[in-house]
Design a protein around this motif. Structure first.
Motif, PDB file in Angstrom:
ATOM      1  N   ASP A   1       1.038  -1.363   0.405  1.00 28.52           N
ATOM      2  CA  ASP A   1      -0.091   0.564  -0.665  1.00 28.52           C
ATOM      3  C   ASP A   1       0.945   1.494  -0.100  1.00 28.52           C
ATOM      4  O   ASP A   1       0.273   2.103  -0.352  1.00 28.52           O
ATOM      5  CB  ASP A   1      -1.028   0.314   1.228  1.00 28.52           C
ATOM      6  N   GLY A   2       2.208   1.101   0.169  1.00 23.42           N
ATOM      7  CA  GLY A   2       2.834   2.078   0.160  1.00 23.42           C
ATOM      8  C   GLY A   2       2.963   3.372   1.927  1.00 23.42           C
ATOM      9  O   GLY A   2       3.649   4.126   1.748  1.00 23.42           O
ATOM     10  N   ASN A   3       2.478   2.163   2.148  1.00 20.51           N
ATOM     11  CA  ASN A   3       2.400   3.049   3.651  1.00 20.51           C
ATOM     12  C   ASN A   3       3.759   2.677   5.124  1.00 20.51           C
ATOM     13  O   ASN A   3       4.240   3.732   5.270  1.00 20.51           O
ATOM     14  CB  ASN A   3       1.042   3.005   4.646  1.00 20.51           C
ATOM     15  N   GLY A   4       4.187   1.758   4.225  1.00 21.49           N
ATOM     16  CA  GLY A   4       5.677   1.052   5.430  1.00 21.49           C
ATOM     17  C   GLY A   4       6.446   2.394   5.593  1.00 21.49           C
ATOM     18  O   GLY A   4       6.877   2.713   6.086  1.00 21.49           O
ATOM     19  N   ASP A   5       6.756   2.590   3.830  1.00 20.78           N
ATOM     20  CA  ASP A   5       7.474   3.714   3.785  1.00 20.78           C
ATOM     21  C   ASP A   5       7.542   4.951   4.370  1.00 20.78           C
ATOM     22  O   ASP A   5       8.444   5.573   5.323  1.00 20.78           O
ATOM     23  CB  ASP A   5       7.941   4.522   2.126  1.00 20.78           C
TER      24      ASP A   5
END
Length: 311
Positions: free
Chosen positions: A234-238
Motif C-alpha cells: 500500500d506504500g504506507n510502510g515507507d
C-alpha cells in the motif's frame, strides 16, 4: 515657373551641457560637474561663493542626472552670496596704496614714528599663550568605589575582568560585577555555560554527527537517505519507517547532547585556559540531614549517560 529658394535651416539650439576634459559644463559656463568616484558627483556653481570667496561646490550626488537636476534647481533660485562678499567689494573699491617701487609716480608716504614711554611699555601685559582646556575628571566606576572599601577585592576583580576578556567574554565587567556585588556565582556560571556550548558545537558538528550516526544507527540513516526498501504493497510502510528513522535520529542527537553536557558538568571542573585565578565548578553530593551534623565530607558526583538511562 521659378523655383523658390530653400530657406536656410535654423541652427540647432545649443546643448545645455557639453563634455570635455572629463567634466560637464553648462552652456553658460556657470555650472561644472565632476566625477569623484563610483556614485559620487560634485557640482560647482561659479555664481555662488563659499566662505573663502571661491566658487561653491555641492555634493556628492548619486548619479549624473541627480547632479544636473540640482543645477537646474539652483538656476531657479538666487545665487547664495558669500559671507565675505561685503569685504571683497570693499577691497575692490579701496584706492590702491602708493608705493615707491621702480616706475611708480606716487611719492611714498612718510612714516611717523610713535615713541612709547618706557614705563608704559614695561607695564603693558605680555600676551599669554593659549592653552587647551583641561579634560574633566574621569567618571568613577564600580571598581573604583570597590577599591575605596576593599583594595584587595578590587584588585582581584580587575584581574578576573582581564582574564575573562582574554577568554572572549564580551561583557566581562558586567559578569564580574554581578559576581562581586550581587553575591552570585556569575563568573563560574558563565564559564560553565561557554564550556558546555563549546562541547556541544564539537559533538553537533554536521560532518561528525552524520558519520557517527551512520555507525550507530545505520538502518535508520539509510531510510532517511531514501536508499532503504521499506514500502509495502500500500506504500504506507515507507512513511512509517521514515518516521521511526527520524525519531531514532532525534534520540541519537539528544543522547550526544546529554553526554557532552554531563561530561562538562561532572567530569570537568574548570574552563579550558581559565587558570587558577578564575573560579570553576564542582557537582558534589549533598549529605543527608543526619550526616550533616556528623561532619561528613561531601563527595564529588560523576554522572554518566548510562546512569541517566538506568534511572
Amino acid at each position: 515657373m521659378p523655383t523658390r529658394p530653400k530657406q536656410p535651416k535654423a541652427p540647432a539650439p545649443p546643448k545645455p551641457w557639453r563634455r570635455g576634459d572629463g567634466r560637464y559644463r553648462s552652456a553658460d559656463d556657470r555650472f561644472t560637474i565632476e566625477a569623484g568616484g563610483a556614485g559620487r558627483w560634485f557640482l560647482t556653481d561659479a555664481e555662488s561663493l563659499d566662505e573663502l570667496g571661491l566658487a561653491r561646490t555641492l555634493g556628492p550626488y548619486d548619479t549624473l542626472d541627480d547632479t544636473k537636476a540640482a543645477a537646474a534647481d539652483l538656476r531657479e533660485r538666487a545665487a547664495a552670496a558669500s559671507p565675505l562678499a561685503a569685504r571683497i567689494a570693499a577691497a575692490k573699491d579701496r584706492p590702491p596704496v602708493p608705493t615707491t617701487s621702480a616706475g611708480s609716480s606716487a611719492p611714498a608716504r612718510p612714516r611717523t614714528l610713535v615713541r612709547v614711554p618706557r614705563a608704559a611699555a614695561k607695564d603693558a601685559p605680555e600676551p599669554q599663550p593659549e592653552t587647551a582646556p583641561e579634560p574633566g575628571p574621569t567618571p568613577r566606576t564600580w571598581l573604583d568605589e570597590l577599591a575605596d572599601e576593599d583594595a584587595r577585592a578590587a584588585t582581584r576583580a580587575r584581574r578576573q575582568v582581564d582574564l575573562l576578556v582574554a577568554l572572549g567574554v564580551e561583557d566581562a565587567a558586567s559578569v564580574v560585577r554581578r559576581d562581586v556585588l550581587g553575591r552570585q556565582p556569575a563568573v563560574a556560571g558563565r564559564l560553565l555555560a561557554t564550556t558546555i556550548a563549546a562541547a556541544l558545537r564539537q559533538v553537533l558538528d554536521p560532518v561528525a554527527l552524520k558519520a557517527d550516526a551512520r555507525r550507530s544507527i545505520p538502518g535508520e540513516m539509510r531510510t532517511l537517505a531514501g536508499t532503504g526498501r521499506t514500502a509495502d504493497a500500500d506504500g504506507n510502510g515507507d512513511i512509517d519507517a521514515r518516521r521511526d528513522a527520524l525519531a531514532a535520529y532525534a534520540a541519537f542527537v539528544a543522547a550526544r547532547v546529554l553526554a557532552a553536557t554531563l561530561d562538562v558538568v561532572s567530569s570537568e571542573d574548570r574552563a579550558p585556559g581559565a587558570g587558577r585565578d578564575l573560579p570553576g565548578w564542582r557537582l558534589v553530593e549533598r549529605p543527608t540531614a543526619a550526616e550533616g551534623d556528623a561532619g561528613t565530607t561531601a563527595r564529588r558526583l560523576i554522572v554518566t549517560p548510562e546512569d541517566v538511562a538506568g534511572g
